[in-house]
Write a protein that holds these residues in place. Structure first.
Motif, PDB file in Angstrom:
ATOM      1  N   UNK A  87       0.686  -1.286   0.003  1.00 48.30           N
ATOM      2  CA  UNK A  87      -0.057   0.462   0.134  1.00 48.30           C
ATOM      3  C   UNK A  87       0.897   1.705   0.148  1.00 48.30           C
ATOM      4  N   UNK A  88       0.398   2.086  -0.927  1.00 47.95           N
ATOM      5  CA  UNK A  88       1.519   3.273  -0.719  1.00 47.95           C
ATOM      6  C   UNK A  88       1.107   4.424   0.275  1.00 47.95           C
ATOM      7  N   UNK A  89       2.487   4.594   0.554  1.00 46.24           N
ATOM      8  CA  UNK A  89       2.781   6.695   1.594  1.00 46.24           C
ATOM      9  C   UNK A  89       1.648   7.584   1.176  1.00 46.24           C
ATOM     10  N   UNK A  90       0.757   8.033   1.821  1.00 45.07           N
ATOM     11  CA  UNK A  90       0.031   8.659   0.549  1.00 45.07           C
ATOM     12  C   UNK A  90       0.557  10.215   1.461  1.00 45.07           C
ATOM     13  N   UNK A  91       1.133  11.466   0.069  1.00 42.32           N
ATOM     14  CA  UNK A  91       1.194  12.747   1.434  1.00 42.32           C
ATOM     15  C   UNK A  91       0.292  13.148   2.005  1.00 42.32           C
ATOM     16  N   UNK A  92      -0.293  13.588   3.550  1.00 38.96           N
ATOM     17  CA  UNK A  92      -0.586  13.918   4.309  1.00 38.96           C
ATOM     18  C   UNK A  92      -1.081  14.951   4.138  1.00 38.96           C
ATOM     19  N   UNK A  93      -1.996  15.299   2.491  1.00 41.41           N
ATOM     20  CA  UNK A  93      -2.491  17.077   2.647  1.00 41.41           C
ATOM     21  C   UNK A  93      -4.025  16.206   2.667  1.00 41.41           C
ATOM     22  N   UNK A  94      -4.702  17.442   3.021  1.00 45.63           N
ATOM     23  CA  UNK A  94      -6.205  17.425   2.798  1.00 45.63           C
ATOM     24  C   UNK A  94      -6.891  18.297   2.108  1.00 45.63           C
ATOM     25  N   UNK A  95      -7.695  17.778   1.467  1.00 41.87           N
ATOM     26  CA  UNK A  95      -8.215  18.965   0.842  1.00 41.87           C
ATOM     27  C   UNK A  95      -9.738  18.975   1.298  1.00 41.87           C
ATOM     28  N   UNK A  96     -10.359  20.198   1.354  1.00 38.96           N
ATOM     29  CA  UNK A  96     -11.002  21.182   2.065  1.00 38.96           C
ATOM     30  C   UNK A  96     -12.144  21.516   1.121  1.00 38.96           C
ATOM     31  N   UNK A 114      -6.882  11.269  -8.030  1.00 37.69           N
ATOM     32  CA  UNK A 114      -5.839  11.294  -8.740  1.00 37.69           C
ATOM     33  C   UNK A 114      -5.033  11.559  -9.020  1.00 37.69           C
ATOM     34  N   UNK A 115      -4.771  13.272  -8.103  1.00 35.80           N
ATOM     35  CA  UNK A 115      -3.976  14.400  -7.539  1.00 35.80           C
ATOM     36  C   UNK A 115      -2.978  12.934  -6.567  1.00 35.80           C
ATOM     37  N   UNK A 116      -4.162  12.831  -5.518  1.00 36.51           N
ATOM     38  CA  UNK A 116      -3.199  11.978  -4.448  1.00 36.51           C
ATOM     39  C   UNK A 116      -3.186  12.729  -3.128  1.00 36.51           C
ATOM     40  N   UNK A 117      -4.771  12.868  -2.566  1.00 36.07           N
ATOM     41  CA  UNK A 117      -5.297  13.855  -1.418  1.00 36.07           C
ATOM     42  C   UNK A 117      -4.960  12.227  -0.678  1.00 36.07           C
ATOM     43  N   UNK A 118      -4.737  12.748   0.574  1.00 37.12           N
ATOM     44  CA  UNK A 118      -5.349  11.958   1.558  1.00 37.12           C
ATOM     45  C   UNK A 118      -6.926  11.279   2.409  1.00 37.12           C
ATOM     46  N   UNK A 194       6.520  25.312   4.328  1.00 35.22           N
ATOM     47  CA  UNK A 194       6.049  24.405   5.514  1.00 35.22           C
ATOM     48  C   UNK A 194       6.128  22.785   4.714  1.00 35.22           C
ATOM     49  N   UNK A 195       6.730  22.382   5.890  1.00 31.92           N
ATOM     50  CA  UNK A 195       6.747  21.077   6.071  1.00 31.92           C
ATOM     51  C   UNK A 195       6.108  19.864   6.945  1.00 31.92           C
ATOM     52  N   UNK A 196       5.183  19.398   6.960  1.00 30.32           N
ATOM     53  CA  UNK A 196       3.466  19.116   7.349  1.00 30.32           C
ATOM     54  C   UNK A 196       3.138  18.391   7.254  1.00 30.32           C
ATOM     55  N   UNK A 197       1.420  17.963   8.261  1.00 28.86           N
ATOM     56  CA  UNK A 197       0.545  18.042   7.850  1.00 28.86           C
ATOM     57  C   UNK A 197      -0.038  19.679   7.388  1.00 28.86           C
ATOM     58  N   UNK A 198      -0.744  19.493   5.602  1.00 32.79           N
ATOM     59  CA  UNK A 198      -1.106  20.371   5.454  1.00 32.79           C
ATOM     60  C   UNK A 198      -2.741  20.231   5.349  1.00 32.79           C
ATOM     61  N   UNK A 244      -0.094  21.751  -7.113  1.00 27.83           N
ATOM     62  CA  UNK A 244       1.190  22.509  -6.574  1.00 27.83           C
ATOM     63  C   UNK A 244       1.430  22.218  -5.666  1.00 27.83           C
ATOM     64  N   UNK A 245       0.693  22.051  -4.540  1.00 21.84           N
ATOM     65  CA  UNK A 245       1.604  21.308  -3.304  1.00 21.84           C
ATOM     66  C   UNK A 245       2.201  19.896  -4.153  1.00 21.84           C
ATOM     67  N   UNK A 246       1.618  19.152  -4.201  1.00 20.47           N
ATOM     68  CA  UNK A 246       2.700  18.071  -4.713  1.00 20.47           C
ATOM     69  C   UNK A 246       3.615  18.227  -5.542  1.00 20.47           C
ATOM     70  N   UNK A 247       3.842  19.250  -6.301  1.00 17.09           N
ATOM     71  CA  UNK A 247       5.244  19.390  -6.706  1.00 17.09           C
ATOM     72  C   UNK A 247       6.107  20.236  -5.995  1.00 17.09           C
ATOM     73  N   UNK A 248       6.006  21.016  -5.199  1.00 21.23           N
ATOM     74  CA  UNK A 248       6.783  21.123  -4.436  1.00 21.23           C
ATOM     75  C   UNK A 248       7.214  20.430  -2.737  1.00 21.23           C
TER      76      UNK A 248
END
Length: 256
Positions: A87-96, A114-118, A194-198, A244-248
């Motif tokens: 199972x892939x490690x999903x980046x810790x990003x929420x979309x609200x 598709x873009x990888x939001x957790x 910023x590096x951390x939960x977002x 932009x977040x995924x690329x950054x």
């Protein structure tokens, strides 16, 4: 000795093998029975027969190759052969995202997956044209999007909540990047710093009203950002911001 090259053994499972998420926990050698829409898809649409390959994911252990053991009009029996990926490690990003019209919010759900939001946490604001979300339908959309893009982990989809309640219960350790049409720090710069939960908060068709904007900006976790000189539709802003977040700082920026 013949100079004729021997035929190459076809790759297994083939890249064209259909992918499905299943509710059963998968392991080598286990038997899986599919019925209903999934059986119809494999048997009638994909026309699979005994011995054909299917790629399965369970949102727990990863991605597995399976073979069709038996196929009928209403049932497909599969035998799990081997694990292809954990199972892939999903980046810790929420979309609200604020709720939008049905077809536009469907696009947000699909593209965020598709873009990888957790996690997808829909918000209800004063200018929302909708205040309800069919969670079963929303989860179907995210599952189909995950199957299409070869994700091995599904995003969590929450029930919609009012903006005030979301802000009140916001976790202190998670940055809330607020896409403000009135301006803020350039998104790429803010994300990279910023590096951390977002999380990224996106407004509805009519934007946030003045009171909502004031409440968001007053929140200690909020970080206003801009997505450029043009005013974007809600679905466009969500797609652009995640990209932009995924690329950054997300998994687009990782060196494998």
């Amino acid at each position: 000795m013949s100079d004729t090259p021997s035929p190459r053994t076809p790759a297994w499972p083939p890249r064209s093998a259909p992918r499905l998420f299943v509710e059963d926990r998968l392991e080598e050698g286990c038997a899986i029975t599919l019925e209903g829409q999934q059986a119809h898809y494999l048997g009638k649409v994909m026309r699979l027969r005994e011995g054909d390959a299917v790629i399965l994911c369970d949102n727990l252990t990863g991605e597995w190759a399976a073979r069709v053991g038996a196929a009928s009009k209403r049932r497909i029996d599969l035998i799990v052969a081997e694990r292809l990926r954990t199972r892939e490690a999903v980046p810790d990003l929420w979309l609200c995202p604020a709720l939008l019209k049905k077809d536009r919010f469907d696009m947000v759900l699909e593209k965020a997956t598709e873009l990888g939001a957790a996690r997808i946490v829909p918000a209800i604001t004063r200018r929302c044209v909708a205040d309800k979300l069919n969670l079963d339908r929303a989860q179907t959309i995210t599952v189909e999007a995950a199957e299409q893009c070869a994700r091995t982990a599904l995003p969590q989809v929450d029930a919609p909540q009012k903006l005030a309640a979301m802000l009140n219960d916001w976790p202190a350790d998670r940055a809330l990047f607020f896409a403000d049409e009135l301006g803020g720090d350039p998104a790429a710069e803010a994300f990279a710093a910023h590096h951390g939960p977002a999380a990224i908060l996106i407004g509805p068709e009519g934007g946030f009203d003045d009171a909502e904007r004031e409440a968001i900006r007053a929140h200690p976790a909020a970080r206003p950002i801009t997505l450029g000189p043009r005013i974007l539709r809600g679905e466009t802003a969500a797609i652009a911001a995640i990209s932009v977040w995924m690329a950054s700082v997300g998994d687009w920026a990782r060196q494998e």
